[in-house]
Design an enzyme around this catalytic site. Structure first.
Site, mmCIF file in Angstrom:
data_model
loop_
_atom_site.group_PDB
_atom_site.id
_atom_site.type_symbol
_atom_site.label_atom_id
_atom_site.label_comp_id
_atom_site.label_asym_id
_atom_site.label_seq_id
_atom_site.Cartn_x
_atom_site.Cartn_y
_atom_site.Cartn_z
ATOM 1 N N CYS A 172 -18.918 -1.112 18.587
ATOM 2 C CA CYS A 172 -19.300 0.344 18.391
ATOM 3 C C CYS A 172 -18.409 1.146 18.865
ATOM 4 C CB CYS A 172 -20.731 0.429 19.029
ATOM 5 S SG CYS A 172 -21.934 -0.676 18.459
ATOM 6 N N LEU A 215 -5.558 -7.052 0.212
ATOM 7 C CA LEU A 215 -4.796 -7.604 -0.118
ATOM 8 C C LEU A 215 -5.135 -9.155 -0.643
ATOM 9 C CD1 LEU A 215 -1.573 -7.801 0.415
ATOM 10 C CD2 LEU A 215 -1.911 -8.111 2.971
ATOM 11 N N ARG A 216 -4.614 -9.211 -1.805
ATOM 12 C CA ARG A 216 -5.069 -10.439 -1.886
ATOM 13 C C ARG A 216 -5.092 -10.554 -3.654
ATOM 14 N NH1 ARG A 216 -10.688 -8.223 -0.297
ATOM 15 N NH2 ARG A 216 -12.083 -7.823 -2.541
ATOM 16 N N GLY A 273 -2.599 -10.910 -5.498
ATOM 17 C CA GLY A 273 -1.333 -10.361 -5.916
ATOM 18 C C GLY A 273 -1.500 -8.617 -6.078
#
Length: 294
Positions: free
Chosen positions: A129, A272-273, A275
């Site tokens: 938090c 980020l996955r 390609g």
């Protein structure tokens, strides 16, 4: 690539579940990521006048607790370098034996000044938090946040595609439980240097930064940070305090995270996955990508 870190048995629990496939129900054993509270206490003051206060209580996965405490102290501005930390230990003076490894005490060097109002703020906020908005960004910039490099590090665009797979290959506890976040440090060439897991994404990052602090690696200017979830303002803040200039994530960043990254001079990559990925701030550190329609 470094050998996988052996996780303590307290990092997971076995439970009985009922698996349903179609209309068939079968009893089976399953593994869950452990979640327990960690109380971080602080010892400070000159010799002969030491004080001890509770600094924070955070829910975490047991393991690497001293690194978590050290990283929390750094990223929350209590300390700015390794030499200000005298040591960390599990508190022996707790009421119940089973709670001893859930309470740690960090002893600061006797010369480190401590502002008591800051300690009171931390007690009421966990590591996940914080105060949001423009004042938070200004506060981090005014604190012990290193100036991020303006001459790198440079990371090959194609290399970033490979990092999630390298991270997952070393996530031992995630493979068993499916319920943990991870944070990892890579070299600009893609070598995995340090990996930590936790039920809390902020705790996982604090563990990584704490490990780096205790090994006196800071500032982490020549490193790439990869996190398994989304990017919040707090993650950007912690990365900036540690001197990390490139932060990549498999999830999305928040608007405040991107605003902070622009202000701090930090490169943030999200989604980020499969390609692909988006670069949200300071794209000049990502090199070798072809451009189209720009």
């Amino acid at each position: 690539m470094p050998a996988p870190v052996l996780l303590p048995p307290t990092s997971y629990d076995y439970v009985t579940v009922h698996k349903v496939q179609g209309t068939t129900i079968t009893a089976a054993s399953d593994i869950l990521a452990a979640e327990e509270p960690l109380e971080i206490r602080l010892g400070f003051g000159p010799t002969g006048q030491r004080e001890h206060r509770t600094l924070a209580i955070t829910m975490r996965t047991p393991g690497h607790d001293f690194e978590l405490a050290a990283g929390f102290l750094l990223t929350e501005g209590i300390i700015s370098r390794r030499q200000e930390l005298h040591g960390i230990l599990y508190c022996p003076d707790v009421e119940k034996v089973e709670e001893r490894e859930n309470v740690v005490r960090a002893e600061l060097a006797s010369t480190v000044p401590v502002a008591l109002p800051r300690l009171e703020r931390h007690f009421y906020t966990s590591s996940s938090c914080g105060v949001c908005g423009k004042t938070s960004i200004e506060a981090v910039q005014a604190a012990a946040c290193p100036v991020l490099p303006t001459d790198g590090p440079y990371v090959a665009a194609e290399l970033l595609h490979q990092l999630p797979e390298r991270l997952r290959a070393q996530q031992e506890l995630f493979e068993q439980t499916g319920g943990l976040h991870a944070a990892a440090l890579f070299s600009p060439e893609g070598e995995l240097l340090l990996l930590r897991e936790d039920v809390g994404r902020h705790n996982a990052l604090d563990k990584v930064i704490g490990a780096a602090l205790l090994q006196e690696w800071l500032p982490l200017h020549q490193h790439v940070l990869l996190v398994s979830g989304r990017v919040s303002f707090e993650l950007v803040q912690k990365a900036a305090v540690a001197g990390i200039a490139v932060l990549a994530a498999v999830g999305a960043p928040s608007s405040l995270a991107v605003q902070a990254a622009h202000n701090f001079g930090l490169t943030v990559c999200g989604f980020l996955r499969q390609g692909r990925y988006n670069v949200y701030s300071h794209p000049w550190r990502i090199v070798g990508a072809a451009t189209a329609g720009l």
